[in-house]
Design a protein around this motif. Sequence first.
Motif, PDB file in Angstrom:
ATOM      1  N   ARG A 127      -6.484   8.220  -5.510  1.00 24.23           N
ATOM      2  CA  ARG A 127      -7.338   8.799  -4.741  1.00 24.23           C
ATOM      3  C   ARG A 127      -7.007  10.299  -4.095  1.00 24.23           C
ATOM      4  NH1 ARG A 127     -11.424   5.000  -3.051  1.00 24.23           N
ATOM      5  NH2 ARG A 127     -11.228   2.995  -3.918  1.00 24.23           N
ATOM      6  N   CYS A 128      -5.655  10.227  -4.337  1.00 22.19           N
ATOM      7  CA  CYS A 128      -5.054  11.574  -3.747  1.00 22.19           C
ATOM      8  C   CYS A 128      -5.070  12.780  -4.749  1.00 22.19           C
ATOM      9  CB  CYS A 128      -3.679  11.217  -2.942  1.00 22.19           C
ATOM     10  SG  CYS A 128      -2.833  12.519  -2.054  1.00 22.19           S
TER      11      CYS A 128
ATOM     12  N   CYS B  60      -1.118  10.452   2.861  1.00 21.92           N
ATOM     13  CA  CYS B  60      -2.378   9.774   2.560  1.00 21.92           C
ATOM     14  C   CYS B  60      -2.064   8.175   3.070  1.00 21.92           C
ATOM     15  CB  CYS B  60      -2.773   9.986   1.073  1.00 21.92           C
ATOM     16  SG  CYS B  60      -1.636   9.273  -0.106  1.00 21.92           S
ATOM     17  N   ARG B  61      -3.293   7.666   3.216  1.00 20.37           N
ATOM     18  CA  ARG B  61      -3.177   6.235   3.964  1.00 20.37           C
ATOM     19  C   ARG B  61      -4.056   5.476   2.886  1.00 20.37           C
ATOM     20  NH1 ARG B  61      -1.028   5.763   8.829  1.00 20.37           N
ATOM     21  NH2 ARG B  61      -0.285   7.769   9.643  1.00 20.37           N
ATOM     22  N   CYS B  62      -3.529   4.330   2.934  1.00 22.24           N
ATOM     23  CA  CYS B  62      -4.293   3.212   2.308  1.00 22.24           C
ATOM     24  C   CYS B  62      -5.599   2.860   2.852  1.00 22.24           C
ATOM     25  CB  CYS B  62      -3.306   1.857   2.476  1.00 22.24           C
ATOM     26  SG  CYS B  62      -4.079   0.375   1.171  1.00 22.24           S
ATOM     27  N   VAL B  63      -6.540   2.484   2.028  1.00 22.59           N
ATOM     28  CA  VAL B  63      -7.850   2.101   2.270  1.00 22.59           C
ATOM     29  C   VAL B  63      -8.215   0.485   2.309  1.00 22.59           C
ATOM     30  CG1 VAL B  63      -8.791   4.353   1.577  1.00 22.59           C
ATOM     31  CG2 VAL B  63      -8.720   2.429  -0.127  1.00 22.59           C
ATOM     32  N   GLY B  64      -6.894   0.006   2.072  1.00 21.68           N
ATOM     33  CA  GLY B  64      -7.071  -1.486   1.931  1.00 21.68           C
ATOM     34  C   GLY B  64      -7.458  -2.070   0.369  1.00 21.68           C
TER      35      GLY B  64
ATOM     36  N   GLY C  40      -6.209   1.192  -4.937  1.00 22.38           N
ATOM     37  CA  GLY C  40      -5.641   1.812  -6.278  1.00 22.38           C
ATOM     38  C   GLY C  40      -4.029   2.270  -6.107  1.00 22.38           C
ATOM     39  N   CYS C  41      -3.593   1.902  -4.933  1.00 25.09           N
ATOM     40  CA  CYS C  41      -2.199   2.397  -4.860  1.00 25.09           C
ATOM     41  C   CYS C  41      -1.109   1.392  -5.483  1.00 25.09           C
ATOM     42  CB  CYS C  41      -1.825   2.525  -3.225  1.00 25.09           C
ATOM     43  SG  CYS C  41      -1.758   1.002  -2.359  1.00 25.09           S
ATOM     44  N   GLY C  42      -1.760   0.323  -5.892  1.00 30.20           N
ATOM     45  CA  GLY C  42      -0.752  -0.648  -6.514  1.00 30.20           C
ATOM     46  C   GLY C  42       0.018  -1.411  -5.684  1.00 30.20           C
TER      47      GLY C  42
ATOM     48  N   GLY D 130      -5.276   1.958   6.396  1.00 28.45           N
ATOM     49  CA  GLY D 130      -4.722   2.687   7.409  1.00 28.45           C
ATOM     50  C   GLY D 130      -3.267   3.086   7.422  1.00 28.45           C
ATOM     51  N   VAL D 131      -2.478   2.246   6.733  1.00 29.84           N
ATOM     52  CA  VAL D 131      -0.881   2.239   6.729  1.00 29.84           C
ATOM     53  C   VAL D 131      -0.697   3.546   5.716  1.00 29.84           C
ATOM     54  CG1 VAL D 131       1.180   1.237   5.872  1.00 29.84           C
ATOM     55  CG2 VAL D 131      -0.659   0.006   7.037  1.00 29.84           C
ATOM     56  N   ALA D 132       0.147   4.307   6.132  1.00 28.90           N
ATOM     57  CA  ALA D 132       0.653   5.502   5.393  1.00 28.90           C
ATOM     58  C   ALA D 132       1.348   4.948   3.997  1.00 28.90           C
ATOM     59  CB  ALA D 132       1.892   6.248   5.981  1.00 28.90           C
ATOM     60  N   HIS D 133       0.916   5.379   2.869  1.00 30.08           N
ATOM     61  CA  HIS D 133       1.337   5.001   1.515  1.00 30.08           C
ATOM     62  C   HIS D 133       2.670   5.150   1.599  1.00 30.08           C
ATOM     63  CE1 HIS D 133      -2.949   5.203  -0.390  1.00 30.08           C
ATOM     64  NE2 HIS D 133      -2.592   3.998  -0.322  1.00 30.08           N
TER      65      HIS D 133
END
Length: 216
Positions: A160-161, A185-189, A193-195, A202-205
């Motif tokens: 997403r980034c 960038c931060r997680c959307v829960g 898609g961050c894996g 809200g946690v920083a990737h």
Amino acid sequence: MTPHHLHATAAAWSLKTALEHLAQLADDEAAHIAAEALEAPALLHSPAWGRRHTLGGHGDPTPGLAAVTTAPRAPRRNRWADMHTRSLRKLDWLALQLPTAPAGPNPWWRIYDTIPRVTNAATAAAITRHLADEDTCVRAAVGCGPQRELLDDIACPNPRCAQRRIHIQTAGPPEVWTVICAAGCRCVGQGCGCGMPGAVKGVAHIWPRAAVLHAA
């Protein structure tokens, strides 16, 4: 390992390297203070020493004046050592708040050893905050910035980034290095898609370096 655990681990190693730098400054300052204590008082080096018009009617110093000029000076405070002691006390306090922390004289190790066993996300986040705050304080005092390397033209692993710059956090041995997005960038829960397992909104990737830079 969840993002919370990775952040806590990265903060722990960053603080450890900062404290090692601080300890070296404290040792260097202790050596300077010890050398100063061995120096003769300034009056003993004065070219006016022994002159009649300066010391009175005799060419030799009086015993009373010699006692004053050769009296030992109080050593300077070693402020680096004071800061190092304060940091260790804070880490000791933090380790005491963790029921699964092992016993031992090294509070940093007690905290670091506990991190993988923390099952509560809020506890892991609290550990990260305490370690990161202390790391920031120490690094500001000793004049060193974050221990990380900027890599250009490498896409952030978050789909997403659109950022194409990442930071490798390089404190500690290479196997614990992590990657963060240069834009923060931060997680959307769920469904981010961050894996990353245990994704929390809200946690920083953050990712293990090996998961992003496979050839490194």
